[in-house]
Design an enzyme around this catalytic site. Structure first.
Site, PDB file in Angstrom:
ATOM      1  N   ASP A 155      60.701  42.647  35.336  1.00  0.00           N
ATOM      2  CA  ASP A 155      61.520  43.425  34.432  1.00  0.00           C
ATOM      3  C   ASP A 155      60.957  43.213  33.025  1.00  0.00           C
ATOM      4  O   ASP A 155      60.441  42.141  32.723  1.00  0.00           O
ATOM      5  CB  ASP A 155      62.964  42.913  34.528  1.00  0.00           C
ATOM      6  N   CYS A 177      74.330  36.592  63.369  1.00  0.00           N
ATOM      7  CA  CYS A 177      73.315  36.713  62.306  1.00  0.00           C
ATOM      8  C   CYS A 177      72.055  35.964  62.728  1.00  0.00           C
ATOM      9  O   CYS A 177      72.122  34.864  63.261  1.00  0.00           O
ATOM     10  CB  CYS A 177      73.857  36.164  60.991  1.00  0.00           C
ATOM     11  N   CYS A 182      69.708  34.819  60.709  1.00  0.00           N
ATOM     12  CA  CYS A 182      69.077  34.054  59.622  1.00  0.00           C
ATOM     13  C   CYS A 182      68.936  32.568  59.985  1.00  0.00           C
ATOM     14  O   CYS A 182      69.575  32.071  60.908  1.00  0.00           O
ATOM     15  CB  CYS A 182      69.840  34.225  58.308  1.00  0.00           C
ATOM     16  N   ASP A 230      67.455  45.967  43.252  1.00  0.00           N
ATOM     17  CA  ASP A 230      67.577  44.521  43.280  1.00  0.00           C
ATOM     18  C   ASP A 230      68.922  44.128  42.729  1.00  0.00           C
ATOM     19  O   ASP A 230      69.597  44.940  42.096  1.00  0.00           O
ATOM     20  CB  ASP A 230      66.483  43.885  42.417  1.00  0.00           C
ATOM     21  N   CYS A 285      72.374  30.675  59.841  1.00  0.00           N
ATOM     22  CA  CYS A 285      73.311  30.931  60.933  1.00  0.00           C
ATOM     23  C   CYS A 285      72.800  30.432  62.279  1.00  0.00           C
ATOM     24  O   CYS A 285      73.592  30.149  63.172  1.00  0.00           O
ATOM     25  CB  CYS A 285      73.647  32.415  61.003  1.00  0.00           C
ATOM     26  N   HIS A 300      71.478  33.030  53.805  1.00  0.00           N
ATOM     27  CA  HIS A 300      72.282  33.966  54.615  1.00  0.00           C
ATOM     28  C   HIS A 300      72.587  35.253  53.835  1.00  0.00           C
ATOM     29  O   HIS A 300      72.442  36.361  54.366  1.00  0.00           O
ATOM     30  CB  HIS A 300      73.587  33.321  55.085  1.00  0.00           C
TER      31      HIS A 300
HETATM   32 ZN    ZN Z   1      73.147  34.325  58.480  1.00  0.00          ZN
END
Ligand code: ZN
Length: 446
Positions: free
Chosen positions: A131, A373, A375, A335, A378, A404
């Site tokens: 930016d 999930c 990730c 973003d 998780c 997460h």
């Molecule tokens: Zn997760």
């Protein structure tokens, strides 16, 4: 470039009467019309969704490709807060966006240049954005509704507003901005040329032109004056960017995006798009104070005007409904700091909404943050464990919840991209938003 300012009462939109958008101001003759190295950056449109402005595409950079629509992880100070770059890659982010203002002040853009650029400095091998710093520099001038104009002397009182108790820390003139460092109060000056030099030293694949941030409180007259200043600054950014591309031999090509301002005025937004589309930018950023209620309309105005073969970046969103609205109206990348910011306050996303892990009900909850999930968090940790980390003020809670939350948003945008290609975007939108906003099945949720 500036981020969204949310408010309780949205400012009214000012649609233009048909045929009233002013013609583009011709680009000054001394601005180069192209650079031979621009072919090292590229964008290809893929599928389109009928009846909308949604599209898929691929942005090509020297550090890899970005399949769009894409959520870009925010790494303001060359780090996605509390998360290693290896974890950023693991949760599926395709690119990272850092901030030129912060890196200019600390550690100094010269340090990043010596390191071989932002990606090498932070050990992130993929594409990077910076930016311009305009938003941070100019928002130092106020504390009211996040963003208020910084002009020292203005034609109307409303344009000189500063929140009570706040000292004005930035002042805009036609050549640039004086501002005080938030770190130590030192006075610095940013001009379009300084911003380009700083962003070249930082070395991100995608940079943004230096623009003036206005707010919804500025008068129409001030918006017009500011838009012209941003147009002239855009010309100076292009000229300096190409000069630096020639003089900094041996560096990879960096794409430059022009930033569209114009607040909630349709004719100004459209004129800004036409003005900047006539300049040899590699893409465009949609800036300004975009209120949630008007997000789709304003992004749509811009998408209608901007060239189809250039990518469009929108700053400052991440709530699921905003993501669908932005994609539907033609944004390719966007973003937001929210996934990591709320994580540090122990809030986590699920398909049923956002909840807060501080609640006592999680003390013995040995399930993952979100069932199913994929990730890292998780698949390895429970709500009870992370609740404990949070209560004990252990920093690992920031890391695990951030991973997460980032994965949640990245996956949502990945699903939206796939749904454009299969023509199932609206089914996905209805299902996701229906579940997310259906109500709160978690009585302790925040
Ligand atoms: Zn997760």
């Amino acid at each position: 470039m500036s981020s969204s300012a949310q408010s309780t009462t949205p400012a009214p939109l000012h649609p233009a009467a048909p045929g009233t958008t002013p013609e583009a101001t011709p680009v000054s003759a001394d601005v180069p019309s192209s650079h031979p190295r621009q072919g090292e950056f590229g964008f290809t449109v893929g599928a389109r969704l009928d009846g909308t402005r949604a599209r898929t595409g691929v942005i090509r950079t020297p550090h890899g490709e970005i399949a769009t629509p894409a959520f870009i992880a925010v790494g303001t100070k060359a780090t996605v807060k509390a998360v290693t770059p290896e974890a950023v890659a693991d949760f599926g982010a395709q690119a990272v966006l850092a901030n030129a203002y912060h890196l200019y002040l600390q550690p100094g853009s010269d340090v990043l240049d010596a390191a071989g650029g932002l990606g090498r400095f932070m050990n992130w091998p993929g594409p990077t954005f910076t930016d311009s710093g305009g938003f941070q520099v100019m928002s130092l001038g106020s504390g009211f509704k996040k963003v208020i104009d910084m002009k020292a002397t203005t034609p109307s009182g409303s344009d000189d507003a500063v929140a009570p108790g706040k000292e004005r820390l930035a002042n805009v003139d036609d050549d640039g901005v004086w501002f005080k460092s938030h770190l130590n109060g030192d006075v610095h000056r940013f001009t379009p040329e300084v911003s380009m030099n700083v962003q070249h030293e930082i070395g991100a694949d995608i940079m943004f032109a230096f623009d003036e941030l206005t707010t919804l409180h500025n008068s129409r007259a001030y918006q017009e004056e500011s838009l012209e200043r941003t147009r002239l600054w855009a010309e100076r950014c292009v000229t300096e960017h190409f000069r630096l591309t020639d003089t900094r031999v041996g560096k990879e090509y960096q794409g430059l995006f022009g930033v569209i301002q114009g607040a909630q005025y349709e004719d100004l937004r459209r004129k800004a798009c036409r003005d900047l589309a006539a300049m040899p930018f590699d893409g465009f950023g949609i800036g300004g104070a975009l209120e949630k209620e008007n997000l789709g309309t304003i992004v749509g105005w811009c998408a209608d005007e901007l060239p189809e073969d250039k990518p469009r970046h929108l700053l400052g969103i991440s709530e699921p409904d905003d993501i669908f609205t932005a994609i539907e109206n033609g944004a390719d990348t966007f973003d937001c700091v929210s996934p990591t910011r709320v994580a540090r306050n122990s809030a986590f996303y699920t398909q049923h909404g956002r909840f807060n892990l501080s609640g006592q009900r999680y003390k013995l909850d040995f399930t993952p943050l979100q069932a199913g999930c994929d990730c890292y968090t998780c698949t390895h940790y429970t709500r009870a464990y992370i609740h404990h980390l949070h209560k004990a003020k252990e920093l690992l809670s920031h890391t695990l919840i951030s991973i997460h939350n980032e994965r949640f948003v990245v996956r949502l945008v990945d699903e939206a991209r796939a749904a454009i290609e299969t023509g199932t975007f609206f089914e996905l939108k209805e299902r996701v938003l229906g579940e997310y906003y259906a109500g709160n099945p978690d009585p302790q949720g925040a």
